[in-house]
Design an enzyme around this catalytic site. Sequence first.
Site, PDB file in Angstrom:
ATOM      1  N   CYS A 407       0.795  -1.054  -0.074  1.00  0.00           N
ATOM      2  CA  CYS A 407       0.007  -0.090  -0.006  1.00  0.00           C
ATOM      3  C   CYS A 407       0.927   1.095  -0.031  1.00  0.00           C
ATOM      4  O   CYS A 407       0.752   2.027   0.969  1.00  0.00           O
ATOM      5  CB  CYS A 407      -1.000   0.194   1.232  1.00  0.00           C
ATOM      6  SG  CYS A 407      -2.190  -1.240   1.080  1.00  0.00           S
ATOM      7  N   TYR A 437      21.315  -7.181  -0.871  1.00  0.00           N
ATOM      8  CA  TYR A 437      20.341  -6.183  -0.381  1.00  0.00           C
ATOM      9  C   TYR A 437      18.895  -6.387  -0.539  1.00  0.00           C
ATOM     10  O   TYR A 437      18.188  -5.351  -0.803  1.00  0.00           O
ATOM     11  CB  TYR A 437      20.901  -4.932  -0.829  1.00  0.00           C
ATOM     12  CG  TYR A 437      22.189  -4.504  -0.236  1.00  0.00           C
ATOM     13  CD1 TYR A 437      22.644  -4.530   0.961  1.00  0.00           C
ATOM     14  CD2 TYR A 437      23.135  -4.492  -1.371  1.00  0.00           C
ATOM     15  CE1 TYR A 437      24.013  -4.174   1.486  1.00  0.00           C
ATOM     16  CE2 TYR A 437      24.634  -4.286  -0.709  1.00  0.00           C
ATOM     17  CZ  TYR A 437      25.048  -4.454   0.204  1.00  0.00           C
ATOM     18  OH  TYR A 437      26.339  -3.880   0.918  1.00  0.00           O
TER      19      TYR A 437
END
Length: 480
Positions: A407, A437
């Site tokens: 969201c 990462y």
Amino acid sequence: MSHSTLPPAGGVAGAPPRATAVAPPPLTAARPRTAAPPRTAAAPPPSGSEPRSIWPASAAPVGPDDLAIGGVPLTELADRFGTPAYVLDEDEVRHRCRAYLRAFPDAEVYYAAKAFLCRAMVRWVQEEGLGLDVCSAGELELAVTTGFPPERIVLHGNAKSPADLRAALRLGVGRIVIDSTSEIARLAAAVPAGSRQKVLIRVVPGIAAGGHAKIRTGTDHQKFGLSIADGSAQHAIARVLGQPRLELTGLHCHLGSQITTVKPYLSAVRRLIGLLARVREHHGVTLPELDLGGGHGVAYCPGEPALDLASLGTKIRAELAGGCAAAGLPVPRLAVEPGRAIAGPAGVVLYRVLSVKRTGSHTFVAVDGGMSDNPRPALYGVRYAPRLVGRASAAAPEPVTVVGRHCEAGDVLAPDAQLPGDIRPGDLLAVPVAGAYHLSMASGYNLVGRPPVIAVTEGRARLLVRRESLADIQERDIGM
């Protein structure tokens, strides 16, 4: 090798280990630093438009629509382990470790654990003869409890907690990198009486390098290190030399990340040699070690530059030898700390398409992962090159935006990705250069759970890190 010569794909969890003529060395003994065996001929590119460089060397087509990594088809991995899922090519990791030892034959090579760490990665790095660079007690404890020798570990961190320092001293790490003057007395007070802790001082040489402003750490006005320009580094050196429980063994610097040219490293070498000469002049001390950190850039998309490792090793060693000769200094023991350049290109992440939304002239392809398993595009604007696997398509490629399920409007994984015009829900996407990462920076946003990590090699797959379940998330929430 071509796919036709690969061993059968699809080993199952708990399958017996592959037979080997010689037992692997124990975890506590590094392999001899010998040249790596020649790799077999690389397979053709995954498609006619994709250079080999952004995929692991084991990538090979399987029929008209699939792709295998480490001899295992990606569709099989998605079916077996679900999506999202990280796939890590063990042989690619090992090959990259060996490439660093060849490029820096007389140096210490420390794998930067912050890029990606799990118990299997600890084992691979140790078996290939590398040291380890950690940034927390958590990374340190994981490594040591896996069997990694603590004397071959370097502890970093701009704000080490008391727990970090206690763990480092208790476990006997080889080096602690001092990042601020306030850390000096605190560390010295924690060292047991009658012993000394070897330390490096992280200095800021005033060099701007790196792929994004947020990952440039070689300049002043950022949180890491002690500046040469304002005298902070020299002040810290004097204070450490006055602490009988600390042994200053050398200097450390890290210029940033995603550096794709050699020039900044050569500039750093010159400035650090100048500081080494001043230390000898003012204190009568010759420091024997110089750690240049990492930050070695890799290509994430076709056509992007990557740092030439062989050139880096040759030019750094030449610059160091020449500069030290001119300054009348012995050449210090060199160290480098690659992380991304070892883990990144060895990883591929798999996503399943959930929806395709066409709004005017724009197409959004939403997948079942996103910024919780890869925040890098939102943080740094990193670009990736996803590829459709598992279904042949005759449709022409079109520009789409691959977005995540979270969201946030900024949950974008790949803007302007080229995917077939008939992309649809249920399709499988593979994104290369996903080994660094991603999981290490993953979050619990929207409580979707972090993906698993699957290792592949010689046609077998095994689970290294299981998927984070809803039960895992709920068990941590104990307040009512």
